[in-house]
Design a protein around this motif. Sequence first.
Motif, PDB file in Angstrom:
ATOM      1  N   UNK A   1       3.033   0.408 -23.507  1.00  0.00           N
ATOM      2  CA  UNK A   1       1.703   1.012 -23.586  1.00  0.00           C
ATOM      3  C   UNK A   1       0.803   0.567 -22.440  1.00  0.00           C
ATOM      4  N   UNK A   2       0.979  -0.675 -21.964  1.00  0.00           N
ATOM      5  CA  UNK A   2       0.101  -1.218 -20.926  1.00  0.00           C
ATOM      6  C   UNK A   2       0.587  -0.929 -19.508  1.00  0.00           C
ATOM      7  N   UNK A   3       1.646  -0.133 -19.368  1.00  0.00           N
ATOM      8  CA  UNK A   3       2.141   0.193 -18.024  1.00  0.00           C
ATOM      9  C   UNK A   3       1.104   1.041 -17.288  1.00  0.00           C
ATOM     10  N   UNK A   4       0.736   0.610 -16.071  1.00  0.00           N
ATOM     11  CA  UNK A   4      -0.243   1.348 -15.268  1.00  0.00           C
ATOM     12  C   UNK A   4       0.387   1.969 -14.021  1.00  0.00           C
ATOM     13  N   UNK A   5       1.650   1.602 -13.734  1.00  0.00           N
ATOM     14  CA  UNK A   5       2.308   2.125 -12.548  1.00  0.00           C
ATOM     15  C   UNK A   5       3.803   2.248 -12.796  1.00  0.00           C
TER      16      UNK A   5
ATOM     17  N   UNK B   1      -6.911   4.858  -6.152  1.00  0.00           N
ATOM     18  CA  UNK B   1      -8.076   5.643  -5.769  1.00  0.00           C
ATOM     19  C   UNK B   1      -9.368   4.862  -5.824  1.00  0.00           C
ATOM     20  N   UNK B   2      -9.296   3.562  -5.513  1.00  0.00           N
ATOM     21  CA  UNK B   2     -10.485   2.715  -5.525  1.00  0.00           C
ATOM     22  C   UNK B   2     -10.799   2.083  -6.856  1.00  0.00           C
ATOM     23  N   UNK B   3     -10.061   2.458  -7.929  1.00  0.00           N
ATOM     24  CA  UNK B   3     -10.303   1.900  -9.265  1.00  0.00           C
ATOM     25  C   UNK B   3      -9.223   0.880  -9.598  1.00  0.00           C
TER      26      UNK B   3
ATOM     27  N   UNK C   1       0.843  -1.202   0.000  1.00  0.00           N
ATOM     28  CA  UNK C   1       0.000   0.000   0.000  1.00  0.00           C
ATOM     29  C   UNK C   1       0.877   1.251   0.000  1.00  0.00           C
ATOM     30  N   UNK C   2       0.550   2.184  -0.898  1.00  0.00           N
ATOM     31  CA  UNK C   2       1.384   3.356  -1.106  1.00  0.00           C
ATOM     32  C   UNK C   2       0.502   4.578  -1.353  1.00  0.00           C
ATOM     33  N   UNK C   3       1.153   5.716  -1.462  1.00  0.00           N
ATOM     34  CA  UNK C   3       0.492   6.951  -1.882  1.00  0.00           C
ATOM     35  C   UNK C   3       1.201   7.452  -3.120  1.00  0.00           C
ATOM     36  N   UNK C   4       0.466   7.721  -4.169  1.00  0.00           N
ATOM     37  CA  UNK C   4       1.073   8.173  -5.413  1.00  0.00           C
ATOM     38  C   UNK C   4       1.640   9.577  -5.244  1.00  0.00           C
ATOM     39  N   UNK C   5       2.440  10.000  -6.202  1.00  0.00           N
ATOM     40  CA  UNK C   5       3.056  11.323  -6.161  1.00  0.00           C
ATOM     41  C   UNK C   5       1.996  12.422  -6.088  1.00  0.00           C
ATOM     42  N   UNK C   6       0.819  12.169  -6.706  1.00  0.00           N
ATOM     43  CA  UNK C   6      -0.250  13.181  -6.680  1.00  0.00           C
ATOM     44  C   UNK C   6      -1.285  12.921  -5.588  1.00  0.00           C
ATOM     45  N   UNK C   7      -0.924  12.068  -4.595  1.00  0.00           N
ATOM     46  CA  UNK C   7      -1.743  11.934  -3.403  1.00  0.00           C
ATOM     47  C   UNK C   7      -2.823  10.885  -3.412  1.00  0.00           C
ATOM     48  N   UNK C   8      -2.875   9.996  -4.407  1.00  0.00           N
ATOM     49  CA  UNK C   8      -3.901   8.961  -4.458  1.00  0.00           C
ATOM     50  C   UNK C   8      -3.438   7.695  -3.731  1.00  0.00           C
ATOM     51  N   UNK C   9      -4.415   6.988  -3.144  1.00  0.00           N
ATOM     52  CA  UNK C   9      -4.114   5.711  -2.492  1.00  0.00           C
ATOM     53  C   UNK C   9      -3.849   4.653  -3.559  1.00  0.00           C
ATOM     54  N   UNK C  10      -2.744   3.939  -3.426  1.00  0.00           N
ATOM     55  CA  UNK C  10      -2.359   2.899  -4.387  1.00  0.00           C
ATOM     56  C   UNK C  10      -2.172   1.593  -3.644  1.00  0.00           C
TER      57      UNK C  10
END
Length: 466
Positions: free
Chosen positions: A111-115, A82-84, A49-58
């Motif tokens: 292209x398929x990189x999500x993180x 962010x729940x998605x 569990x992390x927090x993204x650079x722009x503040x979203x829960x990951x």
Amino acid sequence: MNLPLAARYTRFRESVYMGLEEITLPGYSQPMSELDLQSLWFGGSFGSQFTSVDGKAVRIVDFGIWNSSAGPDFTGCTVEVGGQKLRGDIELDPDARDWERHAHGANQDYTKVVLHLFMDAPLERFFTRNCEHREIVQVQLNPASLPDQAKPNLGLAAARLGRCHAPLREMETERVQSLLESAAQHRLEKKSLRLHRCVAAHGREQAVYQALAQALGYRNNQQPFNILAQRLPVKRLQKLPPAERESLLFGVSGFLESVRYEDTLPETRAYLRELWESWWKQRDASQRWLLPQQALRWKLAAIRPGNHPQRRLGALAAMLKQWPQVSAPLLDAGRWSQEGWRETLLSLKHDFWSTHYTLLAEGAAKPLALIGETRVQEMLANVAYPLLMPERTRLWAEYLELPALLDNQKVRRAVQRLFGDSPQGTEFQKKLHHHQGLLQIYEDFCLQDDSACADCPFPERLKDWS
């Protein structure tokens, strides 16, 4: 894990350093290789569990597969942002700017990189985008989140008598025993934390397999064995025939590529032919791992013949051949029997490696144990009890009875600093938990002190231990 002695030691350690500067880790500022960073991430050492650079829960739902082909480092991952939920790939770089330095942003394979994960980043915000100009979620990893057991070796303190010798000499035997037992329990909990992070990331069976493989690496080759086990998951290997499984282990390890056929003896050539008959069919699919920057870095200098990683890899192959018997007591705590598990490991055999040290060595006159008593003891201390103790805390009494079969330089230095030539030094080296407690105190205090013992707060606070 509900082991109260560990909590006592933790509170004591915190009280010693209360009011002082935050404890640092000497040498931890040294750069970490990209391969080691990838291994720590994939093993779950950073958590999930992390927090993204722009503040979203990951949250990492599925760590995916360590990619052996061109493209992102890990494929088939599931990430919740962010729940998605997003399904795709993960790229991990030492520096955020490596994304553009390596031209990933223009490469359709990404292209398929999500993180996008990284350790360092420029002061000015750097955005990660793919070739379709879609922004990719970024997470900057924090090395402070790593369990202590995952951090780099902290070196050695000077081999001399410390100031703590005097108060320890005056303490009753029961108090010293209590201190070492509490420190050992604290150390066991830290090992348990790291192991159970891997369980959370990849499941119990894979975590057991990785931990046992790592234990086969001894001191010098733990990390290459760990990475090999991460690249070749146990579920994948168990689906293969034994000969194919073994060829994959030796092929991905790089040992088949590094040995010239003409340099080997006739008995070894027959074994090599068997391995190559299968390896050449699988080699292309593993090509990325054979590249210089991804190849495993084995340490071969100053290693005892019986500890050579080629022979240890043969032991891993034998272990996988008997995997149901090896793994069952660790997968179900209710089936645990120390005596039975020990016997299973000691009885492992291999047609070639039971009589050979390396692929270039002559055969031994008589069979040699693939896994000996001291290695089983290390596996008990670093795998079995850290894994099982949270489920069966009564195993602590069993753990306390384990004898110390093998010492090391850090244990010897810890004894020298804490006890000198006092009889206490001999008394508190007999059990495995004595060694573990000594190592924990040595790392927590001796290795943290840079004043040649003069300003270390540990000796003065020993009077508070009851």
